[in-house]
Design a protein around this motif. Structure first.
Motif, short mmCIF file in Angstrom:
data_model
loop_
_atom_site.label_atom_id
_atom_site.label_comp_id
_atom_site.label_asym_id
_atom_site.label_seq_id
_atom_site.Cartn_x
_atom_site.Cartn_y
_atom_site.Cartn_z
N VAL A 47 -25.69 24.66 -68.50
CA VAL A 47 -24.83 23.82 -69.34
C VAL A 47 -25.28 22.37 -69.27
N CYS A 48 -25.50 21.76 -70.44
CA CYS A 48 -25.81 20.33 -70.45
C CYS A 48 -24.85 19.59 -71.34
N VAL A 49 -24.66 18.31 -71.03
CA VAL A 49 -23.85 17.41 -71.86
C VAL A 49 -24.72 16.23 -72.25
N LEU A 50 -24.81 15.99 -73.56
CA LEU A 50 -25.57 14.85 -74.07
C LEU A 50 -24.61 13.81 -74.63
N ASP A 51 -25.03 12.55 -74.59
CA ASP A 51 -24.20 11.48 -75.17
C ASP A 51 -24.46 11.35 -76.68
N LEU A 53 -26.43 13.42 -69.91
CA LEU A 53 -25.42 12.91 -68.99
C LEU A 53 -25.29 13.80 -67.77
N ALA A 54 -25.28 15.12 -67.98
CA ALA A 54 -25.05 16.05 -66.87
C ALA A 54 -25.62 17.41 -67.21
N PHE A 55 -26.05 18.13 -66.17
CA PHE A 55 -26.60 19.46 -66.34
C PHE A 55 -26.42 20.26 -65.07
N GLU A 56 -26.14 21.56 -65.24
CA GLU A 56 -26.15 22.49 -64.10
C GLU A 56 -26.70 23.84 -64.56
N ARG A 57 -27.53 24.45 -63.71
CA ARG A 57 -28.10 25.78 -63.99
C ARG A 57 -27.63 26.75 -62.91
N ILE A 65 -18.39 9.45 -73.79
CA ILE A 65 -18.06 10.44 -72.76
C ILE A 65 -18.40 9.85 -71.39
N THR A 66 -17.43 9.84 -70.49
CA THR A 66 -17.73 9.36 -69.13
C THR A 66 -18.37 10.49 -68.32
N LEU A 67 -18.97 10.12 -67.20
CA LEU A 67 -19.56 11.16 -66.36
C LEU A 67 -18.47 12.10 -65.84
N ASP A 68 -17.32 11.55 -65.49
CA ASP A 68 -16.24 12.43 -65.02
C ASP A 68 -15.86 13.45 -66.09
N GLU A 69 -15.79 13.00 -67.32
CA GLU A 69 -15.48 13.94 -68.41
C GLU A 69 -16.60 14.97 -68.59
N ALA A 70 -17.84 14.50 -68.50
CA ALA A 70 -18.97 15.43 -68.64
C ALA A 70 -18.95 16.48 -67.53
#
Lengths: 139, 139, 139, 139
Positions: free
Chosen positions: D28-32, D38-42, D2-7
């Motif tokens: 929401v978080c995205v793990l590899d 990889l990415a998270f937002e609250r 998963i690329t960062l853009d996809e995450a």
């Protein structure tokens, strides 16, 4: 209180600074005033353990009230003290530049942690992100 | 055995000493003879992680029987030993001045931990609090 | 942001409620919006481990946004879920009444944790302390 | 991979789904594929401890290869087994819906973790995010 929109600006502009300076892939986190995660992004090509480093830089800044540069100075003159602080914070503190305090009206409202390039370049990226969101930075 | 009323005097008078000396915002904890928390206060403007540091100073003093100054001396001459002690105490020991033993008839009955200003000023505030409650202090 | 003076009122009035109701010795902590300790007192006669329980009640409330009563309900209907939450919070959550959210204008600004009597009496003491300081309480 | 853009698409579209359904503030978080962030937002209004829950849902999915719904079923029929798994994964697993596997050509390449509303709504938001990024989702 840093909003998510502001945190996203900090992440985007710290990353943009990294690209403008030709830095290695960066990982950027934003913590709130209690040291809790608001936003994080890890650029492609960064090693998988970068979140822990980025958060460690920012977490130590929030919890001690000292930016990474001041923590580094203390670690170099009194290493056992910073080691002990890391103990009381469950090993979550990374005392080097790149952990930058976010200030509003002189009060700490959070911190940005950046890792990926040299510590000083990491700090420069964090400062750029914080400034773009309209806050003062203490690196 | 330190009563809560005595612990509250220690906290109040340590804080009063800080104000009298113009120190930065202080955080003050009082531990009993088992190293367990009796009372704590964190002054406005202190960073959020100050409880862990204040407790770490006092905890190390109670558990080892050495005040912060003696722990610091040992850390500087034999760092690996204090690091090892921190291991056996789950990383909860902060070996610098500001962790002050509370004595009655020569026996340790607890400790006061102060953080916020320089380690030596922190210790001075702790000593003032202990004395005001009618105990002897070993800093 | 709860000031130390306000936190001290919460502690004093929660304790006063305990005395008025004839409760067993209480331990009372006040945490800020990030779950970090502002103030704590443990009454004479309480067992030494009471700080961890008081903080656990308040910490779980702040971190999950659920007061103790709601955490208890969830624990009783879906025990493995609350056990898992305790894992991600390093075992620091105590999901029973006595962890009471402190609200200002509808937003969580901290929590009070009380332990010593029945969970419901603990909660009543916490609510009294919060109300006396001029905040809304969610128990 | 998963690329960062996809995450970032996954995070943005999971959040958009939450807004479209009128859900509470989401994190929401995205793990590899290795379970690393990889990415998270609250979102604004979420409680401060939401990162740990979001990551716990996704982490358990990646590490066991089971989405949250399957982990929940196992927890309800054989609780000691999921508790034991949590032990070997250092307490970082939250076995409920909202931890959704990200698949490419049938292989797990990561996971999305969502928390904030009911577990089933959290899972629906995660699935929407994964689909928007062009991957298959197993909830």
């Amino acid at each position: 209180m840093i909003t998510l929109d502001e945190a996203r600006v900090m992440v985007a502009e710290a990353r943009a600074k990294g690209r403008a300076l030709g830095l290695k892939p960066l990982s950027v986190c934003v913590l709130d005033a209690g040291g809790h995660l608001l936003a994080f992004e890890r650029e492609d090509g960064a090693s998988p353990g970068r979140f822990e480093i980025a958060r460690g830089k920012a977490y130590g800044a929030v919890m001690t009230g000292l930016p990474g540069s001041a923590q580094k100075a203390r670690a170099e003159e009194q290493g056992y003290f910073m080691a002990a602080l890391n103990g009381v914070y469950d090993g979550r503190l990374v005392p080097v530049p790149g952990g930058v305090l976010v200030l509003k009206d002189g009060a700490v409202v959070g911190a940005v942690g950046v890792t990926g390039d040299t510590s000083d370049n990491d700090a420069a990226a964090a400062v750029a992100g914080i400034a773009a969101a309209g806050y003062a930075a203490l690196a």
